[in-house]
Structures are given as C-alpha cells and as structure tokens.
Write a protein that holds these residues in place. Sequence first.
Motif, PDB file in Angstrom:
ATOM      1  N   ARG A 157       0.836  -1.196   0.000  1.00  0.00           N
ATOM      2  CA  ARG A 157       0.000   0.000   0.000  1.00  0.00           C
ATOM      3  C   ARG A 157       0.869   1.243   0.000  1.00  0.00           C
ATOM      4  N   GLU A 158       0.547   2.192  -0.864  1.00  0.00           N
ATOM      5  CA  GLU A 158       1.394   3.363  -1.056  1.00  0.00           C
ATOM      6  C   GLU A 158       1.411   4.274   0.169  1.00  0.00           C
ATOM      7  N   GLU A 159       0.326   4.260   0.984  1.00  0.00           N
ATOM      8  CA  GLU A 159       0.286   5.160   2.136  1.00  0.00           C
ATOM      9  C   GLU A 159       1.139   4.668   3.307  1.00  0.00           C
ATOM     10  N   THR A 161       4.633   3.591   5.114  1.00  0.00           N
ATOM     11  CA  THR A 161       6.044   3.937   4.968  1.00  0.00           C
ATOM     12  C   THR A 161       6.891   2.673   4.855  1.00  0.00           C
ATOM     13  N   LYS A 209      -1.011  -3.897  -1.776  1.00  0.00           N
ATOM     14  CA  LYS A 209      -1.735  -2.933  -2.605  1.00  0.00           C
ATOM     15  C   LYS A 209      -3.083  -3.501  -3.001  1.00  0.00           C
TER      16      LYS A 209
END
Length: 210
Positions: A157-159, A161, A209
């Motif tokens: 997932r891009e959100e 870190t 993702k």
Amino acid sequence: MDKINMEGKEKLFEVALDEFTKQGYDRASLNNILKKAGISKGSFYYHFRNKQELYLHIFKRLHDLQHEYIDKWKRENKLDYRGMNFFDILKLEGRIALEMVTKYPKCYEFWKSIYQEKSNEAREVIDKEIKRLIKEGHVEDHLMPLIDEGLKNKDFREELTEKFIKGVLKNFMISFSTCFIREDEGVKMENLLEDYYEYIDFLKRGLGKN
C-alpha cells in the motif's frame, strides 16, 4: 582431551536433538546424551562449554539445514521470481520450508518444542539467537532484498512507509510461530500450510496494494 571426529559429531547431534525434543531443556540430561553418543566429558567440553551451548548448536544446525534445503530446491527447479509479487513469494518459500520439515520430522518436532519450551534459560538463548538472525543473518541476507523488490514493484500500500512495512515483516515468522505452533501441542503438519497461507493472506490484506 580429544576432539570429537565427524562421525562423533553427527552422533552427538542426533542424540542431543532427540533428548532435547522429548525431554525439554530442563529435563534433558547431558550425562544421558554423552553416554548414548559414546562421547567422553573431556571431548565434549573441548567443543562446548555447557548444555546451553549444545542446545544453541542444535538450533543453528537446523536453521542452516532448512535454508540450505530452500536454496537447493530453488536452484534445482530454476526458480524465477519475476512476475511474482512479494506475498506469492512468501507463500512459495513457506511451502518449500514446510516440505523440508515434512521430510525431516525430527526437525519440525524440535522447532515445535522450542516454541512450547517453558525453561526461561532456553527461551532466553533462542530469543537472543533469533534477534541476532533478524539483525544480522537471514533477514538481512534474504528477506530484506525481497521486501526491497516488493517496494520497487509497488506490491505494498502506497500510504504505508517503508520503515513500517519492514518493521512488521522483520518479525512475521516469529509472530506466525507464536500464533500457530507455540501454544498448540496438537498442531499437525497437514494443517500448518493452510494456516501459513491464511496468515500470509492476512498480511497481504493489511500491507498489500489493493
């Protein structure tokens, strides 16, 4: 004081593996191990300071055996990870590892005994070694490159870190063992792979993702 030859080392390994697995750390008798292995105390203390070092030696041998098996399987099957996402790779390598312990049931029984071990001394020894492996060994040499490749391929997932993702995944096998092996004396090999797949799917739902 004589060194133990290769045949003696293998005999000591097999006898000690059996003793620690069946008796647990506290009840395991070093005298019984040496008697069954046909090794003198003088020869034993040439190589090991105490029972604790022998226990750690068994753990390290089995850890190395498992990863040698995985590496050999990958070479012989010309495994190519291209096109596979991070979580599919974890599933595949987990299947290979469980295939290994199916072929070497004594290995699995020892792993299970570790997570059920009630001896504080034994738990301290193994926890320290696992933390060392996480910091310096298998995790850095093997898992981290897989995570880096997964980050590069946007498998997560891009959100989230990078620090968070690595922090969770560095300890994922310890968490799996705690959940499905340590407290369950009746765990069966045929159910373990199913549990492992569900666990990876759980991680994928949280980290992967959409």
